[in-house]
Design a protein around this motif. Structure first.
Motif, PDB file in Angstrom:
ATOM      1  N   UNK A   1     -19.892  50.672 -24.236  1.00 53.69           N
ATOM      2  CA  UNK A   1     -18.830  51.672 -24.099  1.00 53.69           C
ATOM      3  C   UNK A   1     -17.971  51.397 -22.865  1.00 53.69           C
ATOM      4  N   UNK A   4     -25.750  50.693 -25.477  1.00 51.38           N
ATOM      5  CA  UNK A   4     -24.602  51.543 -25.772  1.00 51.38           C
ATOM      6  C   UNK A   4     -23.743  51.841 -24.552  1.00 51.38           C
ATOM      7  N   UNK A  48     -11.435  43.399 -30.288  1.00 47.80           N
ATOM      8  CA  UNK A  48     -12.717  43.595 -29.611  1.00 47.80           C
ATOM      9  C   UNK A  48     -13.796  43.934 -30.637  1.00 47.80           C
ATOM     10  N   UNK A  76     -23.805  47.074 -30.596  1.00 43.68           N
ATOM     11  CA  UNK A  76     -24.523  47.904 -29.623  1.00 43.68           C
ATOM     12  C   UNK A  76     -25.961  48.046 -30.049  1.00 43.68           C
ATOM     13  N   UNK A 123     -17.780  44.692 -31.311  1.00 48.11           N
ATOM     14  CA  UNK A 123     -18.883  45.222 -30.513  1.00 48.11           C
ATOM     15  C   UNK A 123     -20.160  45.289 -31.335  1.00 48.11           C
ATOM     16  N   UNK A 153     -15.927  48.092 -23.238  1.00 49.74           N
ATOM     17  CA  UNK A 153     -14.835  48.234 -24.208  1.00 49.74           C
ATOM     18  C   UNK A 153     -13.723  49.122 -23.641  1.00 49.74           C
ATOM     19  N   UNK A 154     -14.100  50.221 -22.992  1.00 49.19           N
ATOM     20  CA  UNK A 154     -13.085  51.076 -22.372  1.00 49.19           C
ATOM     21  C   UNK A 154     -12.301  50.302 -21.317  1.00 49.19           C
ATOM     22  N   UNK A 187      -7.552  46.956 -29.327  1.00 51.56           N
ATOM     23  CA  UNK A 187      -8.850  47.395 -29.871  1.00 51.56           C
ATOM     24  C   UNK A 187      -9.280  46.496 -31.021  1.00 51.56           C
TER      25      UNK A 187
END
Lengths: 222, 199
Positions: free
Chosen positions: A198, A194, A214, A218, A216, A201-202, A211
């Motif tokens: 995070x 995670x 992308x 996790x 994800x 991605x940020x 966004x």
């Protein structure tokens, strides 16, 4: 860490990035279920690569106890979102893995090689130490095919003498330097714990990646 | 009973509370699961809307926070197999929000920052079964857990408790949301283990 190749009667061909649910049953009927990404390419028997978690229940069994010939229940292939297929995508492909988050990307990259795709692709792979790198030789071989795959490995905790890869975490600074820029509109897949996911991605959003480009997956705490 | 896995003993027994749905295990952690980057919408731009009624209704953050709130303690169950007991939330009951809306729709599609959607029958959102939660464990809800506000529908798998929720679209038909179009069950009852299509 261990890769198990599974012999599943009636297995449907999976898509790169999908996962399976494994269910173990003890003699008294007690059951435990966990999800694992599929590590093999479509057309190959399903394989899973399992990292042993110290406080795990299923992973110690799969890594240390199970031997060829043992049986357990499997559900899958599952999932339609964290999937990449070469025939549907001409855009550059940016894969960012943290630790065992590299597993679904092995499926995607094997698939990419199998179908002869030359889609510009980067795998940014973050690991604690050199010995923690999974599929290291295979990834080197895939990158040596000279078909548009670039492998960027970074070690966060310790680097062996002569290490020519990167050091430190995957952050906006590293991505700005080495990853496809947002202007090339790559499809981005991020898989890892995670905190890793995070942060990556940020960083990507900060660099202008949309966004919606992308995807994800996790894991953590489990 | 399924195939016996030779040598597997497991260690999860001991939950005899009757609170753990089939195929789940208890975790003290609060894992994060989402499909895209975490959005960060400033509170001054945040609104919560209900569409599909006789007329659309919308609250600013300030208006939303002026509504009566409830504090509830619930068990939550994620489709990825973890369950967490006794999680404490503060939020506005969906009953309270729907008091402002005249409608006879049977279904709702929750919509969120980041484009996520999930579908829930209206009867699963009413009569004290669902909230729009803004605090967890007495603290403002953290962005990675869905802050500033998320839907809380604890009797269904937790993907129905949409993070970063911005509103409900009321409908006559049950339209599948994001995970529901990507292989996950249309309803998602953990007690019937409705994880995936075909369950």
């Amino acid at each position: 860490m261990r890769t198990l190749v599974l012999d599943v009667p009636g297995w449907n061909v999976h898509r790169p990035g999908q996962h399976v649910d494994v269910r173990l049953t003890a003699e008294d009927g007690y059951q435990a279920e966990r999800s694992y990404s599929i590590a093999s390419a479509p057309g190959e028997p399903p394989a899973i690569t399992v990292e042993r978690l110290d406080d795990g229940e299923v992973s110690p069994y799969l890594v240390e106890e199970a031997v060829p010939g043992d049986r357990f229940e499997l559900r899958g292939p599952i999932g339609g979102y964290f999937v990449w297929e070469a025939d549907r995508a001409d855009d550059p492909l940016l894969l960012v893995a943290g630790g065992s988050g590299v597993v679904p990307f092995r499926s995607m990259l094997r698939h990419r090689a199998d179908v002869g795709s030359t889609v510009p692709t980067q795998l940014v792979y973050s690991s604690r130490t050199f010995d923690d790198l999974i599929y290291r030789e295979e990834l080197d071989e895939l990158a040596a095919r000279d078909d548009g795959l670039e492998l960027i490995e970074t070690l966060t905790r310790a680097q062996p003498p002569g290490w020519t890869g990167r050091s430190g975490r995957v952050d906006a600074e590293l991505l700005r330097e080495i990853a496809f820029p947002a202007e090339r509109n790559p499809r981005v897949y991020v898989c890892g714990p995670t905190n890793f996911a995070e942060a990556v991605a940020d960083g990507l959003v900060e660099l202008g990646h949309k966004a919606g480009r992308i995807r994800i997956e996790r894991f953590g705490g489990t | 009973m399924g195939i016996i896995s030779r040598g597997f003993r497991g260690r999860g027994r001991g939950d005899d509370s009757g609170r753990l749905p089939p195929g789940q295990y208890v975790t003290p952690d609060f894992p994060v699961l989402s499909a895209g980057p975490t959005p960060h919408t400033p509170l001054e731009e945040w609104t919560f809307a209900i569409e599909g009624g006789s007329e659309p209704v919308r609250w600013t953050w300030e208006e939303f926070r002026a509504l009566p709130t409830e504090t509830v303690t619930k068990d939550i169950h994620c489709v990825t197999k973890w369950s967490k007991f006794d999680t404490e939330w503060e939020g506005v009951s969906v009953d309270t929000l729907l008091e402002s809306v005249e409608h006879d729709r049977a279904y709702a599609l929750a919509f969120c920052d980041g484009g996520y959607t999930t579908n829930v029958p209206v009867e699963d959102l009413t009569d004290g079964k669902a909230w729009v939660a803004f605090a967890y464990g007495g603290e403002p809800l953290e962005p990675e857990h869905g802050g500033p506000a998320r839907l809380l529908v604890p009797h269904l798998y937790f993907w129905k408790s949409a993070k970063w929720v911005r509103g409900l679209s009321l409908r006559d038909e049950d339209e599948p949301g994001f995970w529901e179009t990507n292989g996950y069950h249309i309803y998602g009852d953990p007690w019937r283990e409705q994880r995936y299509w075909g369950d």
